[in-house]
Design a protein around this motif. Structure first.
Motif, PDB file in Angstrom:
ATOM      1  N   ILE A  45       0.956  -1.256   0.104  1.00 24.40           N
ATOM      2  CA  ILE A  45      -0.081  -0.051   0.066  1.00 24.40           C
ATOM      3  C   ILE A  45       0.899   1.276   0.117  1.00 24.40           C
ATOM      4  CG2 ILE A  45      -1.715   1.468   1.262  1.00 24.40           C
ATOM      5  CD1 ILE A  45      -2.971  -1.204   2.180  1.00 24.40           C
ATOM      6  N   SER A  46       1.830   1.247   0.871  1.00 24.48           N
ATOM      7  CA  SER A  46       2.852   2.486   1.109  1.00 24.48           C
ATOM      8  C   SER A  46       3.657   2.543  -0.405  1.00 24.48           C
ATOM      9  CB  SER A  46       3.770   1.975   2.099  1.00 24.48           C
ATOM     10  OG  SER A  46       3.154   2.203   3.283  1.00 24.48           O
ATOM     11  N   THR A  47       3.982   1.469  -1.039  1.00 26.86           N
ATOM     12  CA  THR A  47       4.710   1.618  -2.259  1.00 26.86           C
ATOM     13  C   THR A  47       3.733   2.110  -3.308  1.00 26.86           C
ATOM     14  OG1 THR A  47       6.185  -0.312  -1.441  1.00 26.86           O
ATOM     15  CG2 THR A  47       6.109   0.309  -3.909  1.00 26.86           C
ATOM     16  N   PHE A  48       2.459   1.425  -3.523  1.00 23.58           N
ATOM     17  CA  PHE A  48       1.546   1.951  -4.595  1.00 23.58           C
ATOM     18  C   PHE A  48       1.196   3.496  -4.446  1.00 23.58           C
ATOM     19  CE2 PHE A  48       0.759  -2.735  -5.265  1.00 23.58           C
ATOM     20  CZ  PHE A  48       1.005  -2.617  -6.742  1.00 23.58           C
ATOM     21  N   SER A  49       1.131   3.807  -3.053  1.00 20.92           N
ATOM     22  CA  SER A  49       0.689   5.250  -3.010  1.00 20.92           C
ATOM     23  C   SER A  49       1.622   6.220  -3.460  1.00 20.92           C
ATOM     24  CB  SER A  49       0.471   5.395  -1.538  1.00 20.92           C
ATOM     25  OG  SER A  49      -0.636   4.626  -0.762  1.00 20.92           O
TER      26      SER A  49
ATOM     27  N   GLY B 145      10.427  -1.484  -6.989  1.00 17.47           N
ATOM     28  CA  GLY B 145      11.335  -2.167  -5.980  1.00 17.47           C
ATOM     29  C   GLY B 145      11.843  -1.367  -4.963  1.00 17.47           C
ATOM     30  N   SER B 146      12.443  -0.127  -5.512  1.00 18.38           N
ATOM     31  CA  SER B 146      13.060   0.705  -4.907  1.00 18.38           C
ATOM     32  C   SER B 146      12.243   1.030  -3.395  1.00 18.38           C
ATOM     33  CB  SER B 146      13.574   1.822  -5.326  1.00 18.38           C
ATOM     34  OG  SER B 146      14.449   1.782  -6.332  1.00 18.38           O
TER      35      SER B 146
ATOM     36  N   ASP C 170       8.194   2.305 -12.992  1.00 17.79           N
ATOM     37  CA  ASP C 170       8.270   1.097 -13.516  1.00 17.79           C
ATOM     38  C   ASP C 170       8.575   0.312 -12.373  1.00 17.79           C
ATOM     39  OD1 ASP C 170      10.838   1.787 -13.180  1.00 17.79           O
ATOM     40  OD2 ASP C 170      11.303   1.978 -15.265  1.00 17.79           O
ATOM     41  N   VAL C 171       9.426  -1.167 -12.931  1.00 22.27           N
ATOM     42  CA  VAL C 171       9.820  -2.149 -11.880  1.00 22.27           C
ATOM     43  C   VAL C 171      10.837  -1.607 -10.878  1.00 22.27           C
ATOM     44  CG1 VAL C 171      10.907  -4.129 -11.643  1.00 22.27           C
ATOM     45  CG2 VAL C 171       9.257  -4.105 -13.240  1.00 22.27           C
TER      46      VAL C 171
END
Length: 688
Positions: free
Chosen positions: A22-26, A299-300, A294-295
């Motif tokens: 969730i944090s990454t997508f946000s 990932g980061s 992107d990926v």
């Protein structure tokens, strides 16, 4: 029950991953907004319509491309001209190479024939009829005099682009350009102006944007998106809260995994590196794909929030365990903190001792005062421009003098205690102890303790030697007196005896006692000579097994009388050793005689001779008839016998001679006793 706990633990892992996702997508879903803030564009439509602001560098590069194409495609030949172009006009060539990947063109002569053409990355083929399909397209028509007519066929602002192109061509014509193309200067170097040529240039929307991006890079330091700061901080806090809250639900069985028990130093270093790198490169992440993730981006940021969760979970142990236990169990330096502190203290102490190495005399105070005065003058010169420097220096010098005076008195007192202890030892009190910490003189203290130990050992050895000398006189007197008294008695009896049988009996006794006296004297001579180290060895190659068998054969009668059963183990091959055969024979003889005298009758005797690594080993074991009250060291002393009452015949020097002759030949003798079991081992190293 275990299956249920495992399922709940798996659920906890899923929740943790969900929080991180969730944090990454946000963050990644807002890349376009961040990009707009960084570039100053309000929306995507504005970003797509870039042709209204075509950079001057791009327009100048298009004109440079016309000159480049004309000069490389003229009558002098493409290869030769291209080589000369690259050498004579590197700036022109560089400008063409920069724009070429994004540009589509057609070069025609005045008759309408195609001289050269190129298709860039678009799938559309360039033609005069469909120039309007491009985001940017223009026509440069050069007449016979080299005058150019410019026609903009596609652009969101054709008039503005046309004016800029004409201004650039005018500046180049009169040598006023400071950028890529300076026609006047280049023509002096051999560059030709295009004549009777028509150039069609075009760029698709995608190629135009890519070309502009390659020429211009926004200032990311200044335009960092403020909305990104708040959003990153928000989800950082949410991730940390999740790391604190989830372990509170005991049914999840999370928070105590090994990964959350990593030492604090490792957590700090890894977290600092990863978080710092990602935050510092976040501007590049937002900008590099013009607002599209992107990926690599996903990932980061997933790694970023995973590290935040890991760091928070590890620090949570500080509350669970308490500060003291946390330092001991969750840090690398905690368990050895006392040792580290002790080492630091010792290091500081060593520095202090080095600084305080001064002359321990009455003139010490005068030396300290001189040092302080010199120090004061030096610091005064350094700080002379400082208004209050002299006052501070005066106070500093006074404090320094007091401290050094204290250090000097401390050294003087320690020196006095050390001197008193050495005087006491010199007067013969070897039990004097120095319990105080002597600081600088601690190494001297250690050496004095070594001297005390050495003196005690020397005194003990001397006392032992004197005791043995006394025992030597006593035992020699006793052992020599017994056969000598018997000889005198039987001589007197022989004088008065008339019976031939009696006379013969007395003569046999006299012979026996004489031989006994001879053996005692020979043993005394051997041991005294061996201990005086005045023995010359006649070294030769000796077969240790064969020599032992010979000596044993000579003692067989005594072994049969006591019913001793020998169990011998010999090596299959010869065991050659560099030894004195006579001294080695005496060693075996004394050991076997000792067994014959003191072994319990009717028992077994074990003998083993073997090669072990680089040594030859001889081992003998037997059961003693009398109890062994002696220590192994006492058994090798002079005049010690297997029976303390000294009723058996012998000098008591047998094992002492064995030890002396073994050590003379660089061998080792080892004697062990276990209850009534007597064991002896000899090792010789000089193998042939």
């Amino acid at each position: 029950m275990d299956t249920k706990l495992k399922n709940r633990h798996k659920l906890a892992i899923i929740l943790i991953i969900l929080v991180l996702l969730i944090s990454t997508f946000s963050i990644t879903s807002n890349y376009l907004q961040f990009y707009h803030e960084m570039t100053g564009w309000e929306n995507q439509e504005t970003a797509a319509s870039v042709s209204a602001d075509v950079p001057e560098e791009l327009l100048e590069s298009i004109i440079a491309a016309a000159y480049y194409l004309y000069n490389t495609e003229n009558e002098t030949g493409i290869t030769e001209s291209r080589y000369g172009m690259e050498v004579s006009f590197p700036e022109l060539t560089e400008a063409y190479d920069t724009i070429y990947p994004y540009l589509e063109y057609v070069m025609m002569d005045s008759g309408g024939n195609t001289v050269s053409k190129s298709t860039a990355n678009s799938e559309t083929k360039l033609s005069e009829e469909d120039l309007d399909d491009y985001e940017l397209s223009l026509v440069l028509n050069y007449d016979e005099e080299g005058e150019a007519d410019i026609t903009i066929t596609a652009s969101s602002d054709e008039a503005q682009v046309s004016r800029e192109l004409r201004q650039i061509m005018k500046e180049n014509e009169y040598g006023e350009s400071e950028n890529i193309l300076n026609i006047q200067e280049y023509m002096d170097g051999g560059l030709k102006r295009p004549c009777d040529q028509i150039f069609y240039f075009a760029m698709t929307e995608e190629n135009l944007q890519a070309c502009i991006d390659s020429m211009e890079t926004p200032d990311l330091e200044i335009t960092y998106p403020q909305s990104a700061v708040g959003m990153i901080l928000l989800f950082l806090v949410l991730t940390a809260v999740a790391a604190l809250v989830l372990p509170m639900f005991r049914s999840f069985c999370t928070g105590e995994e090994k990964i959350f028990q990593t030492p604090l130093e490792v957590v700090a270093v890894v977290s600092f590196l990863i978080i710092t790198v990602i935050l510092m490169e976040s501007r590049w992440l937002f900008y590099r794909n013009r607002g599209y993730a992107d990926v690599i981006d996903f990932g980061s940021w997933f790694l970023f929030f995973a590290v935040i969760y890991w760091l928070t979970s590890c620090l949570r142990q500080l509350y669970i365990l308490g500060p003291e236990k946390f330092v001991k169990e969750r840090t690398l330096l905690g368990p050895s903190w006392k040792q580290i502190r002790r080492n630091v203290s010792e290091t500081c102490r060593k520095w202090y001792d080095a600084i305080t190495e001064i002359d321990l005399t009455d003139s010490g105070n005068r030396i300290i005062i001189k040092i302080v005065v010199v120090n004061f003058l030096f610091l005064s010169l350094v700080s002379i421009l400082w208004l209050y420097g002299i006052i501070v220096l005066a106070l500093y010098s006074a404090v320094l003098f007091v401290l050094m005076q204290k250090f000097y008195r401390d050294l003087r007192d320690k020196y006095a205690r050390l001197l008193a202890a050495t005087n006491s030892i010199a007067e013969g009190d070897l039990n004097t102890e120095i319990t105080e910490d002597l600081g600088l003189f601690n190494p001297v203290k250690s050496e004095i303790e070594k001297i005390q130990t050495g003196f005690r050992k020397a005194v003990e050895e001397e006392v032992k030697s004197q005791r043995m000398k006394t025992e030597l006189v006593t035992n020699v007197s006793h052992d020599l007196k017994t056969p000598l008294t018997a000889i005198i008695t039987y001589v007197d009896l022989l004088k008065n005896e008339k019976d031939p049988d009696k006379q013969q009996e007395y003569i046999q006794v006299l012979e026996k006692k004489s031989l006994r006296l001879k053996v005692l004297i020979q043993d005394l001579f051997d041991i005294s000579k061996a201990n005086s180290e005045d023995v010359k060895l006649d070294l030769m190659e000796v077969d240790l097994v064969d020599l032992f068998k010979q000596v044993k054969l000579e003692q067989e009668d005594q072994f049969r009388e006591r019913n001793l059963d020998f169990r011998c183990s010999y090596p299959n091959e010869k065991l050659m050793v560099w030894l004195d055969s006579e001294k080695t024979c005496r060693i075996f003889e004394n050991l076997l005689v000792n067994i014959g005298k003191y072994a319990l009758p009717g028992t077994r005797v074990y003998v083993e001779i073997a090669r072990e690594e680089e040594t030859a080993a001889v081992r003998m074991k037997n059961i003693s008839a009398a109890e062994l009250h002696f220590t192994p060291d006492e058994l090798t002393e002079r005049f010690v016998r297997g029976d303390a009452s000294r009723n058996t015949e012998g000098s008591g020097l047998g094992l002492a001679i064995v030890k002396s002759f073994t050590e003379l030949q660089k061998g080792e003798l080892k004697i062990e006793t276990e209850a009534d079991l007597f064991k002896v081992e000899i090792r010789f190293r000089n193998l042939c």
